[in-house]
Design a protein around this motif. Structure first.
Motif, PDB file in Angstrom:
ATOM      1  N   LEU A 209      10.046  -6.314  -5.828  1.00 28.87           N
ATOM      2  CA  LEU A 209       9.049  -6.249  -4.752  1.00 28.87           C
ATOM      3  C   LEU A 209       7.686  -5.871  -5.319  1.00 28.87           C
ATOM      4  O   LEU A 209       7.513  -4.782  -5.879  1.00 28.87           O
ATOM      5  CB  LEU A 209       9.458  -5.214  -3.704  1.00 28.87           C
ATOM      6  CG  LEU A 209       8.437  -4.950  -2.599  1.00 28.87           C
ATOM      7  CD1 LEU A 209       8.337  -6.152  -1.670  1.00 28.87           C
ATOM      8  CD2 LEU A 209       8.817  -3.693  -1.807  1.00 28.87           C
ATOM      9  N   GLY A 210       6.710  -6.763  -5.165  1.00 31.23           N
ATOM     10  CA  GLY A 210       5.335  -6.430  -5.524  1.00 31.23           C
ATOM     11  C   GLY A 210       5.208  -5.891  -6.927  1.00 31.23           C
ATOM     12  O   GLY A 210       5.892  -6.317  -7.861  1.00 31.23           O
ATOM     13  N   MET A 211       4.334  -4.889  -7.084  1.00 32.95           N
ATOM     14  CA  MET A 211       4.106  -4.278  -8.389  1.00 32.95           C
ATOM     15  C   MET A 211       3.368  -2.958  -8.195  1.00 32.95           C
ATOM     16  O   MET A 211       2.469  -2.859  -7.357  1.00 32.95           O
ATOM     17  CB  MET A 211       3.274  -5.220  -9.269  1.00 32.95           C
ATOM     18  CG  MET A 211       2.929  -4.652 -10.641  1.00 32.95           C
ATOM     19  SD  MET A 211       2.251  -5.951 -11.695  1.00 32.95           S
ATOM     20  CE  MET A 211       1.280  -4.971 -12.846  1.00 32.95           C
ATOM     21  N   PRO A 212       3.709  -1.921  -8.954  1.00 35.03           N
ATOM     22  CA  PRO A 212       2.970  -0.663  -8.843  1.00 35.03           C
ATOM     23  C   PRO A 212       1.509  -0.859  -9.256  1.00 35.03           C
ATOM     24  O   PRO A 212       1.237  -1.492 -10.282  1.00 35.03           O
ATOM     25  CB  PRO A 212       3.691   0.264  -9.834  1.00 35.03           C
ATOM     26  CG  PRO A 212       5.031  -0.356 -10.054  1.00 35.03           C
ATOM     27  CD  PRO A 212       4.828  -1.833  -9.911  1.00 35.03           C
TER      28      PRO A 212
ATOM     29  N   GLY B 190       5.124   2.941  -6.965  1.00 31.22           N
ATOM     30  CA  GLY B 190       4.406   2.891  -5.697  1.00 31.22           C
ATOM     31  C   GLY B 190       4.671   1.648  -4.886  1.00 31.22           C
ATOM     32  O   GLY B 190       4.443   1.640  -3.676  1.00 31.22           O
ATOM     33  N   ASN B 191       5.167   0.580  -5.518  1.00 31.57           N
ATOM     34  CA  ASN B 191       5.520  -0.620  -4.766  1.00 31.57           C
ATOM     35  C   ASN B 191       6.684  -0.375  -3.811  1.00 31.57           C
ATOM     36  O   ASN B 191       6.864  -1.114  -2.843  1.00 31.57           O
ATOM     37  CB  ASN B 191       5.861  -1.768  -5.714  1.00 31.57           C
ATOM     38  CG  ASN B 191       6.968  -1.415  -6.703  1.00 31.57           C
ATOM     39  OD1 ASN B 191       6.946  -0.348  -7.317  1.00 31.57           O
ATOM     40  ND2 ASN B 191       7.920  -2.307  -6.873  1.00 31.57           N
ATOM     41  N   THR B 192       7.464   0.657  -4.082  1.00 29.44           N
ATOM     42  CA  THR B 192       8.556   1.037  -3.167  1.00 29.44           C
ATOM     43  C   THR B 192       8.294   2.415  -2.574  1.00 29.44           C
ATOM     44  O   THR B 192       9.217   3.200  -2.355  1.00 29.44           O
ATOM     45  CB  THR B 192       9.917   1.019  -3.895  1.00 29.44           C
ATOM     46  OG1 THR B 192       9.853   1.866  -5.061  1.00 29.44           O
ATOM     47  CG2 THR B 192      10.287  -0.392  -4.324  1.00 29.44           C
TER      48      THR B 192
ATOM     49  N   LEU C 210       0.836  -1.199   0.000  1.00 29.29           N
ATOM     50  CA  LEU C 210       0.000   0.000   0.000  1.00 29.29           C
ATOM     51  C   LEU C 210       0.874   1.254   0.000  1.00 29.29           C
ATOM     52  O   LEU C 210       1.705   1.450   0.887  1.00 29.29           O
ATOM     53  CB  LEU C 210      -0.912   0.007   1.225  1.00 29.29           C
ATOM     54  CG  LEU C 210      -1.900  -1.166   1.333  1.00 29.29           C
ATOM     55  CD1 LEU C 210      -2.613  -1.125   2.678  1.00 29.29           C
ATOM     56  CD2 LEU C 210      -2.899  -1.143   0.184  1.00 29.29           C
ATOM     57  N   GLY C 211       0.688   2.102  -1.003  1.00 27.25           N
ATOM     58  CA  GLY C 211       1.433   3.345  -1.090  1.00 27.25           C
ATOM     59  C   GLY C 211       0.604   4.531  -0.634  1.00 27.25           C
ATOM     60  O   GLY C 211      -0.617   4.448  -0.518  1.00 27.25           O
TER      61      GLY C 211
ATOM     62  N   ALA D  86      -7.207   5.271  -1.109  1.00 22.75           N
ATOM     63  CA  ALA D  86      -7.985   4.332  -1.928  1.00 22.75           C
ATOM     64  C   ALA D  86      -7.907   4.650  -3.414  1.00 22.75           C
ATOM     65  O   ALA D  86      -7.863   3.732  -4.249  1.00 22.75           O
ATOM     66  CB  ALA D  86      -9.439   4.331  -1.468  1.00 22.75           C
ATOM     67  N   ASP D  87      -7.892   5.925  -3.779  1.00 18.94           N
ATOM     68  CA  ASP D  87      -7.819   6.282  -5.196  1.00 18.94           C
ATOM     69  C   ASP D  87      -6.549   5.731  -5.838  1.00 18.94           C
ATOM     70  O   ASP D  87      -6.543   5.373  -7.019  1.00 18.94           O
ATOM     71  CB  ASP D  87      -7.854   7.807  -5.376  1.00 18.94           C
ATOM     72  CG  ASP D  87      -9.213   8.404  -5.093  1.00 18.94           C
ATOM     73  OD1 ASP D  87     -10.217   7.751  -5.431  1.00 18.94           O
ATOM     74  OD2 ASP D  87      -9.272   9.512  -4.525  1.00 18.94           O
ATOM     75  N   TYR D  88      -5.484   5.658  -5.071  1.00 18.45           N
ATOM     76  CA  TYR D  88      -4.215   5.170  -5.601  1.00 18.45           C
ATOM     77  C   TYR D  88      -4.092   3.657  -5.495  1.00 18.45           C
ATOM     78  O   TYR D  88      -3.635   2.994  -6.435  1.00 18.45           O
ATOM     79  CB  TYR D  88      -3.045   5.822  -4.860  1.00 18.45           C
ATOM     80  CG  TYR D  88      -1.705   5.411  -5.425  1.00 18.45           C
ATOM     81  CD1 TYR D  88      -1.238   5.941  -6.615  1.00 18.45           C
ATOM     82  CD2 TYR D  88      -0.921   4.459  -4.773  1.00 18.45           C
ATOM     83  CE1 TYR D  88      -0.027   5.543  -7.154  1.00 18.45           C
ATOM     84  CE2 TYR D  88       0.296   4.066  -5.297  1.00 18.45           C
ATOM     85  CZ  TYR D  88       0.736   4.608  -6.491  1.00 18.45           C
ATOM     86  OH  TYR D  88       1.938   4.201  -7.026  1.00 18.45           O
TER      87      TYR D  88
END
Length: 353
Positions: A298-301, A105-107, A92-93, A133-135
């Motif tokens: 790490l994760g994904m944007p 945003g994943n980082t 969560l960014g 939430a929008d992001y």
């Protein structure tokens, strides 16, 4: 609402009633329709990752692969509405820092891993609160089920980002995946869809059979060969172009690097256990001589999910293919315990709360 709460490491989660979250400001609350049970949840359940500052405390609700319907939104939410069908990335960014604004945003500079820290209570529950939430919320395409999309919260999107964005997988490249758990099987499927010739490595024949179903060209049972890298070298005629450690133990990390040919790329997806505590020895001289790249992923944007959805729409990707079974919230502790000895195949998903 009902939730599975961590009271003690390695002990069954307590299924109990807790206060439901509320939406305020830029946050939203999602009614969870499905949530994958991930090996990362197992790490949290074991009390791992203190060395990363991610050791969950008692009282934490685990679970970080949810999909569901938006139940309520705060006054500052603009692009999300009640009833929207969404997936929730675990990373969560805040949506406003330098990393988020530049597509990473994943980082995020203030990232909150869902289900691992107190401000981000997880989704082994009937409802989950999502900040910014929008992001963070990702609209799902029409006609897909929450169960089929649950892996998009972590394992499937993590593998996609690793292979489609971080590594350079070209048509015909040899791609080796070490460890065929949920994230590894996702990587097999995605590497195949990207045009790679995939070699899957694991200790269990059942998981290797699943890897073949998902597109592996060749498999290696690590329990039946003396030297995994040598076996891979023979299959690939000199070494892989891309090699993935999808587990995170010292042996798979080393085998992955040693399986590469000249100018190959090692991609580290798996995070380590108590045995390694975040550090693994590497054959650095070999990496220099072969100009091998070591890539962390790490994760994904959340801004790039449309790439997955476009490949799903054309039939190149099928996240549901990695889903192995559906269970109830009451079964979550049994599934976590089974992961201790690597007994689960694919992604088990909670769809009954």
């Amino acid at each position: 609402m009902r939730a599975a709460v961590l009271d003690a490491y390695g002990e069954p989660l307590d299924i109990r009633d807790v206060d439901a979250p509320s939406a305020d400001g830029a946050s939203a609350v999602v009614a969870v329709e499905a949530c994958g049970i991930c090996r990362s949840d197992w790490h949290g359940w074991q009390g791992d990752w203190e060395w990363l500052g991610l050791k969950p405390e008692a009282g934490q609700i685990l679970g970080h692969e949810p999909a569901g319907r938006v139940l309520s939104v705060g006054d500052d939410v603009e692009t999300i509405s009640e009833g929207d069908h969404v997936a929730i990335p675990f990373n969560l960014g805040d949506g406003s820092c330098h990393q988020c604004r530049n597509g990473h945003g994943n980082t995020c500079e203030s990232v909150m891993p869902l289900g691992f820290v107190e401000p981000a209570q997880g989704a082994f529950a009937e409802e989950v609160r999502v900040p910014a939430a929008d992001y963070n919320l990702v609209h799902l395409p029409d006609g897909v089920s929450s169960t089929d999309m649950a892996g998009l919260g972590c394992r499937f999107m993590t593998s996609f980002h690793a292979l489609a964005h971080r590594a350079s997988v070209d048509a015909g490249d040899w791609v080796v995946v070490h460890g065929c758990g949920g994230v590894g099987l996702s990587a097999v499927h995605i590497a195949d869809a990207l045009g790679g010739n995939v070699v899957a490595v694991d200790l269990q024949e059942e998981k290797l059979a699943k890897a073949r179903d998902l597109g592996a060209f060749e498999t290696v049972n690590a329990s039946e060969v003396e030297d995994v890298p040598r076996e891979v070298m023979g299959i690939t005629d000199g070494g892989a172009d891309v090699s993935v450690d999808a587990l995170g133990i010292a042996q798979t990390c080393t085998n992955s690097v040693m399986s590469l040919g000249t100018r190959g790329q090692h991609v580290q997806i798996g995070l380590t256990t108590q045995d390694e505590q975040g550090a693994v020895s590497l054959p650095t001289d070999l990496m220099v001589m072969r100009e091998i790249e070591f890539i962390g992923s790490l994760g994904m944007p959340p801004t790039r999910y449309d790439e997955i959805f476009e490949m799903v729409a054309t039939g190149k990707l099928d996240p549901s293919g990695v889903i192995s079974e559906t269970v109830s919230l009451d079964d979550v502790s049994d599934k976590l315990a089974a992961m201790t000895d690597f007994e689960t195949v694919g992604i088990p998903v909670i769809d009954r709360f």
